[in-house]
Design an enzyme around this catalytic site. Structure first.
Site, short mmCIF file in Angstrom:
data_model
loop_
_atom_site.label_atom_id
_atom_site.label_comp_id
_atom_site.label_asym_id
_atom_site.label_seq_id
_atom_site.Cartn_x
_atom_site.Cartn_y
_atom_site.Cartn_z
N HIS A 18 16.21 17.58 20.52
CA HIS A 18 16.14 17.25 18.98
C HIS A 18 16.71 15.69 18.73
O HIS A 18 17.28 15.24 19.95
CB HIS A 18 16.55 18.01 18.03
CG HIS A 18 18.00 18.34 18.08
ND1 HIS A 18 19.04 17.55 17.42
CD2 HIS A 18 18.64 19.63 18.47
CE1 HIS A 18 20.15 18.15 17.97
NE2 HIS A 18 19.96 19.20 18.13
N HIS A 21 20.21 14.88 20.50
CA HIS A 21 20.39 14.85 21.70
C HIS A 21 19.89 13.44 22.38
O HIS A 21 20.61 13.06 23.35
CB HIS A 21 19.39 15.70 22.65
CG HIS A 21 19.64 17.15 22.41
ND1 HIS A 21 18.76 18.17 22.02
CD2 HIS A 21 21.03 18.02 22.44
CE1 HIS A 21 19.23 19.41 21.98
NE2 HIS A 21 20.51 19.18 21.92
N CYS A 124 32.99 30.97 18.15
CA CYS A 124 31.71 30.64 17.56
C CYS A 124 30.78 30.36 18.88
O CYS A 124 30.99 29.54 19.83
CB CYS A 124 31.78 29.31 16.91
SG CYS A 124 30.17 28.33 16.81
N CYS A 127 28.98 26.84 19.16
CA CYS A 127 29.81 25.81 19.96
C CYS A 127 30.31 26.27 21.23
O CYS A 127 30.81 25.57 21.96
CB CYS A 127 30.94 25.46 19.04
SG CYS A 127 30.60 25.04 17.22
N CYS A 143 31.33 28.61 10.93
CA CYS A 143 31.33 27.37 11.53
C CYS A 143 30.57 26.36 10.70
O CYS A 143 29.59 26.64 10.35
CB CYS A 143 30.50 27.58 12.91
SG CYS A 143 30.28 25.89 13.78
N HIS A 146 27.26 25.16 12.50
CA HIS A 146 26.24 26.15 12.75
C HIS A 146 25.94 27.02 11.64
O HIS A 146 24.80 27.87 11.69
CB HIS A 146 26.43 26.76 14.07
CG HIS A 146 26.32 26.23 15.32
ND1 HIS A 146 27.63 25.49 15.75
CD2 HIS A 146 25.40 25.73 16.13
CE1 HIS A 146 27.47 24.71 16.96
NE2 HIS A 146 26.05 24.87 17.01
N LYS A 293 24.03 18.72 9.15
CA LYS A 293 23.77 18.17 10.61
C LYS A 293 22.55 18.99 11.31
O LYS A 293 22.22 19.90 10.90
CB LYS A 293 24.78 18.96 11.52
CG LYS A 293 24.72 18.42 12.87
CD LYS A 293 25.57 19.40 13.78
CE LYS A 293 25.38 19.10 15.39
NZ LYS A 293 25.90 20.19 16.20
N LYS A 296 19.35 22.96 15.65
CA LYS A 296 18.46 23.91 15.98
C LYS A 296 18.84 25.45 15.37
O LYS A 296 17.88 25.94 14.58
CB LYS A 296 18.57 24.39 17.61
CG LYS A 296 18.08 23.69 18.36
CD LYS A 296 18.05 23.93 19.98
CE LYS A 296 19.39 24.06 20.49
NZ LYS A 296 19.98 23.27 21.40
N1 MSP Z 1 26.42 21.93 26.30
C1 MSP Z 1 27.15 21.13 25.46
C2 MSP Z 1 27.78 19.70 26.03
C3 MSP Z 1 28.28 19.77 27.60
S1 MSP Z 1 28.94 18.20 27.90
C4 MSP Z 1 29.73 18.38 29.39
C5 MSP Z 1 26.65 20.72 24.25
N2 MSP Z 1 25.35 20.91 23.84
S2 MSP Z 1 24.35 20.45 22.53
O1 MSP Z 1 22.97 20.74 23.22
O2 MSP Z 1 25.05 21.25 21.56
O3 MSP Z 1 24.81 18.92 22.48
C6 MSP Z 1 24.46 17.82 23.23
C7 MSP Z 1 24.89 16.48 22.76
O4 MSP Z 1 23.92 16.32 21.68
C8 MSP Z 1 26.38 16.51 22.06
O5 MSP Z 1 26.76 15.16 22.45
C9 MSP Z 1 25.98 16.48 20.49
O6 MSP Z 1 27.10 15.85 19.92
C10 MSP Z 1 24.75 15.94 20.68
N3 MSP Z 1 24.09 16.40 19.26
C11 MSP Z 1 23.55 17.51 19.02
N4 MSP Z 1 23.29 17.83 17.62
C12 MSP Z 1 23.40 16.45 17.17
C13 MSP Z 1 23.20 15.67 15.94
N5 MSP Z 1 22.25 16.58 15.03
N6 MSP Z 1 23.32 14.37 15.86
C14 MSP Z 1 23.92 13.84 16.73
N7 MSP Z 1 24.25 14.29 17.90
C15 MSP Z 1 24.30 15.66 18.17
O7 MSP Z 1 27.42 20.51 22.89
#
Ligand code: MSP
Length: 473
Positions: A18, A21, A124, A127, A143, A146, A293, A296
Site C-alpha cells: 500500500h 510502504h 499487539c 505491530c 492499539c 491497528h 492511518k 491493511k
Molecule cells: N516488518 C516491519 C518492518 C521491519 S524492518 C526491520 C513492518 N512492516 S510494515 O509492513 O508494517 O511496515 C513497513 C513500512 O511501511 C514501515 O516503515 C512503516 O512505517 C511503513 N508504513 C506502513 N503503513 C504506513 C502508512 N500508512 N503510512 C506511512 N508509512 C507506513 O513494520
C-alpha cells in the site's frame, strides 16, 4: 567518492503493498539517486519480512502452504518496488537460507546478553510488539495503529538485556553519533529509552511456529523483530563477510511507528555484536485517509498501483515526495492528488516544457551544448538533511520562476519586433534555467528529468515532445 549504504524497512507481506510502504522506498531512492548524481557509490537494500503469526495465519486462511504464500507475495513486493522505479542493489527475504543461518549465529554471539524468564503481559500482533503496562493504560487496551485490543500472553521466553547497552545508546543519540530525525523524535526516543525494559526476543513454538528456530532450544523461535532487524547486516553477508566497507549504514529509512525498534532493540543488537551504530535513522510520518492511518488491518488503503496506472509513476513520486513532508503525516485524497497533477505537473512543468521547446524550435535557436549543472547550496542543505520535500519545493520554485520569466520577458514580442539576437539570448538563458531546475528534480522525477535533458540538449535541434509530458485528465 564516498560509499553510501541506504536501508529501507522490510514490510510484512501478509497483504498487498500500500502507499505507506512506498514512502520508505521513494525517500530512500531519492537519497540514493542524489548521491549517485554526486558521483558516490551507493548500496541500497530492500526486502521482505516473512516470519511471524500474521503471515502464517494469512497463508492458512488462503489455504496455501506458508512457503508458497511468502514466495508469491515477496515477488509482488519486488514488482511493486520496480513499478516505483526504485533502484535497489540488494534484495533480502527473511526466509533466505543465508539469513536464517546468520540469525542463528547472531543469537549465539549475543548469548552473554540473553537470559530466560517468564513474560506475562500484553502483545499487539499487528505491530508484533510486546506492550508495557503503561502503554496499555495510555491506549486504553487498544492499539492505536491497528484498532485492535491487545492480547494477554503469559509464556516462557528469552530476553535481551537492554540494560547492558542503555548508557551507550543514550550517549550515541545525545551526541548525534546515531542521529535521529526529525529532531523532535530524538527526545521521544530518549524518553522511551529511559523506561525501556529488557525485551523478549523469542516466542514459544507452540504459539508461533513460523519463525527461525532458536539455536539449541527446539521449543522456541526467534521474535520476528530480532530476525527482521538483522536483515540490514545479513544482506551484506554478515557474519561470514567483513562488512566494514558498507557498515555502519549512512542512513536507515523507517516509518515513525517502527522507530522505537530501530533505536532501542537494533542498537542493542549491534552493540552486543561489537558493531558500530548507523549514522542516521530518519523516520517519516503516516499516510492517512480521513485522519486515520492507512492500514491493511483498518481496511482503508488506497492501492498504489491504481494511482500509478491512472497517472504514471512520475506523478506518484511527485505527490508522495513533494506533498508529503518527509517527516510528517499527510492525508491522501484523490482530489488533492489530481489537483497537484493538473495544476503543478501538467501546468507548471508540462506546459513549460512544451511552450519553451516550441518557441526555441520556431525561432531556430540552438540547443544547449555541454550543459553542466551547478547544484545550489540551499538545495544541497535540504537534501543532506533528509528534508526532501523542502528540496523539492526549492526546485519547483525555480520551475515557477521560469514560467514567470517567460511571461515577463515575452520572447514572442521580441521575435515579432525582429530582435533575433535578443530572442536567442533570452531563450538560451531560459533553457539553461530549466535544465538546472530539472537537474534538481532528477532524484525525484528521474524519467521526466531525462526527457527534459534530451529535448533541450539534442544535437539535432530542440524538438517539442509530440505528446505533453503530463497529459491533462
Ligand atoms: N516488518 C516491519 C518492518 C521491519 S524492518 C526491520 C513492518 N512492516 S510494515 O509492513 O508494517 O511496515 C513497513 C513500512 O511501511 C514501515 O516503515 C512503516 O512505517 C511503513 N508504513 C506502513 N503503513 C504506513 C502508512 N500508512 N503510512 C506511512 N508509512 C507506513 O513494520
Amino acid at each position: 567518492m564516498s560509499k553510501i549504504y541506504i536501508t529501507t524497512a522490510i514490510p510484512y507481506i501478509n497483504g498487498v503493498p500500500h502507499v505507506g510502504h512506498a514512502m520508505d522506498y521513494c525517500l530512500a531512492d531519492t537519497y540514493s539517486r542524489y548521491h549517485k548524481m554526486l558521483g558516490d557509490e551507493v548500496r541500497f537494500q530492500a526486502g521482505t519480512d516473512e516470519h511471524g503469526n500474521k503471515i502464517y495465519k494469512k497463508a492458512l486462511e488462503e489455504g496455501i502452504d506458508t512457503q508458497a504464500f511468502v514466495d508469491r507475495n515477496s515477488q509482488v513486493f519486488r514488482d511493486f518496488i520496480k513499478a516505483l522505479n526504485v533502484e535497489y542493489t540488494d534484495f533480502i527475504r527473511t526466509t533466505d537460507e543465508h539469513h536464517v543461518k546468520s540469525c542463528q549465529e547472531i543469537w549465539k554471539k549475543l548469548e552473554s546478553h540473553i537470559y530466560s524468564a517468564k513474560y506475562e503481559g500484553w502483545y499487539c500482533a499487528g505491530c508484533e510488539n510486546f506492550v508495557t503496562e503503561k502503554e496499555y493504560e495510555e491506549n486504553h487496551g487498544v492499539c492505536p495503529d491497528h484498532q485492535k485490543p491487545y492480547e494477554k500472553i503469559a509464556e516462557e521466553n528469552y530476553y535481551l538485556r537492554i540494560s547492558d547497552f542503555k548508557d551507550q545508546i543514550k550517549s550515541a543519540i545525545e551526541k548525534d553519533e546515531m542521529r535521529i530525525l526529525p529532531d523532535f523524535r530524538k527526545n521521544e526516543v530518549l524518553k522511551l529509552l529511559e523506561d525501556a525494559p529488557d525485551v523478549s526476543i523469542s516466542r514459544p513454538k507452540s504459539q508461533v511456529s513460523w519463525g527461525i528456530p532458536v539455536p539449541d532450544n527446539e521449543d522456541q523461535v526467534m521474535y520476528v523483530w530480532l530476525d527482521a532487524l538483522s536483515n540490514y547486516i545479513t544482506v551484506l553477508g554478515y557474519p561470514d563477510n567483513d562488512i566494514s566497507e558498507w557498515w555502519p549504514a549512512s542512513v536507515q529509512f523507517v516509518g515513525k511507528d517502527i522507530l522505537r525498534f530501530h533505536t532501542i532493540i537494533w542498537p542493542a543488537i549491534l552493540l552486543g555484536l561489537g558493531l558500530p551504530l548507523p549514522k542516521v535513522i530518519t523516520s517519516h510520518g503516516f499516510i492517512m485517509a480521513n485522519g486515520q492511518k492507512m492500514s491493511k488491518s483498518v481496511g482503508n488503503v488506497v492501492a498504489p498501483m491504481e494511482i500509478i496506472e491512472r497517472h504514471g509513476v512520475e506523478a506518484f513520486r511527485y505527490f508522495f515526495l513533494r506533498h508529503v513532508d518527509s517527516f510528517l503525516d499527510a492525508d491522501f485524497t484523490w482530489e488533492k492528488f489530481e489537483d497537484a497533477y493538473n495544476n503543478e505537473l501538467a501546468n507548471d512543468l508540462g506546459n513549460l516544457v512544451q511552450r519553451l521547446a516550441t518557441m526555441v524550435r520556431k525561432n531556430s535557436v540552438a540547443p544547449v551544448e555541454n550543459f553542466v549543472a551547478q547544484i545550489p547550496e540551499e538545495y544541497k542543505t535540504f537534501m543532506d538533511g533528509f528534508e526532501f520535500s523542502k528540496a523539492f519545493d526549492f526546485a519547483w520554485e525555480k520551475v515557477q520562476a521560469i514560467n514567470k520569466r517567460i511571461d515577463d520577458e515575452k520572447p514572442w514580442m521580441l521575435a515579432k519586433a525582429g530582435e533575433t539576437e535578443k530572442v536567442n539570448v533570452c531563450l538560451t538563458s531560459l533553457m539553461k534555467d530549466l535544465l538546472s531546475a530539472s537537474n534538481m528534480l532528477r532524484p525525484f522525477l528521474p524519467e521526466t528529468s531525462t526527457k527534459i535533458y534530451d529535448i533541450f540538449t539534442n544535437k539535432n535541434g530542440v524538438v517539442p515532445p509530440e505528446t505533453p509530458l503530463f497529459p491533462k485528465n
